[in-house]
Design an enzyme around this catalytic site. Structure first.
Site, PDB file in Angstrom:
ATOM      1  N   ASP A  30       0.849  -1.180   0.000  1.00 42.18           N
ATOM      2  CA  ASP A  30       0.000   0.000   0.000  1.00 42.18           C
ATOM      3  C   ASP A  30       0.887   1.234   0.000  1.00 42.18           C
ATOM      4  OD1 ASP A  30      -2.035   2.083   0.906  1.00 42.18           O
ATOM      5  OD2 ASP A  30      -3.265   0.277   0.981  1.00 42.18           O
ATOM      6  N   THR A  86     -12.455   1.298  -6.216  1.00 47.03           N
ATOM      7  CA  THR A  86     -13.014   1.847  -7.461  1.00 47.03           C
ATOM      8  C   THR A  86     -14.156   2.787  -7.071  1.00 47.03           C
ATOM      9  OG1 THR A  86     -14.457  -0.101  -7.660  1.00 47.03           O
ATOM     10  CG2 THR A  86     -12.395  -0.123  -8.898  1.00 47.03           C
ATOM     11  N   GLU A 149     -14.678 -10.406  -5.398  1.00 49.20           N
ATOM     12  CA  GLU A 149     -14.959 -10.725  -3.992  1.00 49.20           C
ATOM     13  C   GLU A 149     -16.455 -10.551  -3.735  1.00 49.20           C
ATOM     14  OE1 GLU A 149     -16.027  -8.294  -1.827  1.00 49.20           O
ATOM     15  OE2 GLU A 149     -15.686  -6.518  -3.058  1.00 49.20           O
ATOM     16  N   LYS A 205     -20.293 -10.194 -10.152  1.00 49.56           N
ATOM     17  CA  LYS A 205     -20.310  -9.290  -8.995  1.00 49.56           C
ATOM     18  C   LYS A 205     -21.352  -8.190  -9.167  1.00 49.56           C
ATOM     19  CE  LYS A 205     -19.244  -7.218  -5.200  1.00 49.56           C
ATOM     20  NZ  LYS A 205     -17.904  -6.764  -4.825  1.00 49.56           N
ATOM     21  N   ASN A 209     -24.873  -7.893  -6.828  1.00 52.91           N
ATOM     22  CA  ASN A 209     -25.194  -6.737  -6.000  1.00 52.91           C
ATOM     23  C   ASN A 209     -26.448  -6.021  -6.491  1.00 52.91           C
ATOM     24  OD1 ASN A 209     -23.113  -7.197  -4.271  1.00 52.91           O
ATOM     25  ND2 ASN A 209     -21.870  -5.458  -4.881  1.00 52.91           N
ATOM     26  N   GLY A 254     -37.007  -1.497   5.909  1.00 54.94           N
ATOM     27  CA  GLY A 254     -36.463  -0.516   6.829  1.00 54.94           C
ATOM     28  C   GLY A 254     -35.845   0.662   6.122  1.00 54.94           C
ATOM     29  N   CYS A 261     -20.652  -0.635  -1.369  1.00 56.40           N
ATOM     30  CA  CYS A 261     -20.851  -1.638  -2.429  1.00 56.40           C
ATOM     31  C   CYS A 261     -22.150  -1.433  -3.198  1.00 56.40           C
ATOM     32  CB  CYS A 261     -20.802  -3.046  -1.832  1.00 56.40           C
ATOM     33  SG  CYS A 261     -19.149  -3.539  -1.282  1.00 56.40           S
TER      34      CYS A 261
END
Length: 457
Positions: A30, A86, A149, A205, A209, A254, A261
């Protein structure tokens, strides 16, 4: 195996620690020197259950180290996981790919024959193929794969070590074999390993989502119908969730979703579809996003009704700052969006959260914060339950009623037991449950003078 992990934020820190924990030698990379120093001491950059213990264990074992040098990373390993962020472009809503491109380009000039770059960052479909072309021009003997992921904040360690599935977008049998070797313990345990092309891996992915976001917004749209008709959204969700074709998960009505994400990904997915000339195919995602945002406005309106129509000179206690429980992540937090809106409408607001107060204080310095629930609720005219931490379900409403000025509570997460709170004298309201009655015997809080919240040390 010798692996590097480029980027040690939420995804990268968890991936690096878990890969070391299953036996690989891992080097985390990093540019943030303070973060690297903290990780090297076994201190994670975020709150995630179980991560600290694994990080300490793997650092102490020597299987996990950290550096700021890409040169060192290229010398160390032959499999490089790219886990950089991203973020959403504030104008277009598209994904900002500058960090992914910088990581791949920075590695490309340093790679050796047979090295493999593995993208884990969430990117629009077509990104991996474009990056593979750039990689081929610089390092023709290296390869690129995409391995999205599927982490849930609060469950990220479990989701890494015991995933529901592994998806690998590959261009060669060698890349497929390399990733199967990386995840060998999971594959041996029976985790499905889905090998596919780059574009499908990227879309898995984004599509996952988007579907989850649509499911959440669907039940919240039904909550609006319930409020208008007198129906109960929890009973509705229970009944339709028992249909095996639908299932109960993510049918939790709710305040809606937040975090880094779902909101970002559905907007980036929509932007990419429009670039491809297919905006109409995912136009429903804009409505999903709008329904989700509208839940925050509905919560503010419900709280205002509990106060008789105005927040002016009223004290409001907010339970929750993180976008979800078991996390200190406040990115796109519905709870903080509501707290900020209520304050802008004239209320004095005090916020409590078990883990996210420091992050929230930095992002919203105009709000007041408390380290104890009772301090947050002192002299409150209404309590807003906005993040469903387990601790809040364990609150004794009878004891809390002696602290507030008026026992009003808005359960914007439909997680509190209405009967228990109403028996303790509270007026409880919840989104999508208009049939909730008034409290039992009244137990108002003490008659404390003045509208102001007492100062905290």
């Amino acid at each position: 195996m010798r692996l590097t992990v480029i980027g040690t934020g939420y995804v990268g820190a968890v991936h690096a620690a878990c890969m070391a924990d299953i036996g690989h030698d891992v080097l985390g990379v990093d540019l943030d020197e303070e973060r690297i120093a903290a990780l090297g001491r076994g201190h994670p950059p975020l709150y995630e259950p179980g991560l600290s213990e694994i990080l300490v264990r793997t650092v102490d074992s020597g299987r996990l180290r950290f550096t700021t040098s890409l040169d060192e990373a290229a010398r160390f390993g032959d499999t490089h996981f790219v886990c950089v962020g991203t973020p959403q472009d504030p104008v277009s809503g598209a994904a900002d790919l500058r960090y992914v491109e910088a990581a791949v380009d920075g590695l490309a000039v340093r790679l050796r024959k047979g090295d493999l770059i593995v993208g884990k960052s969430t990117v629009p479909v077509g990104t991996a193929a474009r990056l593979a072309g750039r990689l081929s021009a610089t390092a023709p003997d290296a390869d690129l794969a995409w391995n999205p992921e599927f982490l849930r904040e609060g469950c990220a360690v479990q989701d890494t070590l015991r995933p529901e599935r592994l998806v690998a977008g590959v261009r060669s049998p060698a890349a497929d074999a390399r990733l199967r070797a990386v995840y060998a313990p999971m594959v041996r345990a029976g985790v499905p390993f889905i090998s596919t092309d780059l574009a499908t891996a990227e879309l898995v992915k984004m599509a996952s989502n988007s579907f989850l976001a649509a499911k959440i917004s669907f039940i919240n749209a039904m909550a609006e119908i319930c409020d208008a008709t007198g129906a109960d959204v929890l009973t509705l969700a229970d009944a339709i969730g028992r249909d095996s074709r639908i299932g109960p998960r993510f049918l939790a009505p709710g305040l809606g979703f937040g975090g880094s994400c779902l909101p970002k990904d559905i907007r980036a997915f929509t932007a990419r579809a429009e670039e491809l000339g297919l905006g109409e195919s995912v136009a429903f995602l804009r409505q999903v996003d709008e329904i989700n945002t509208r839940q925050r406005r509905r919560a503010v309106a419900a709280a205002r009704r509990l106060l008789g129509g105005s927040f002016e000179d009223r004290n409001v206690a907010v339970l929750g700052a993180a976008f979800k429980p078991l996390s200190d992540d406040i990115r796109d937090s519905p709870a903080l969006a509501v707290a900020d809106a209520v304050q802008r409408l004239g209320a004095q607001v005090r916020v409590h959260d078990p883990e996210a107060v420091d992050n929230a204080r930095t992002a919203f310095p105009s709000l007041q914060f408390a380290l104890e629930v009772t301090k947050a609720c002192e002299q409150a005219d209404v309590v807003l339950h906005l993040t469903e931490w387990p601790q809040y379900r364990e609150i004794d409403p009878g004891a809390l009623s002696t602290v507030v000025r008026t026992p009003n509570v808005l359960d914007a997460r439909n997680a509190l037991d209405p009967a228990v709170w109403q028996a303790a004298g509270w007026t409880l309201r919840a989104l999508g449950r208009p049939g909730l009655g008034r409290p039992g015997p009244s137990r108002p809080g003490p008659a404390l003078p003045g509208p102001g919240l007492p100062a905290l040390d």
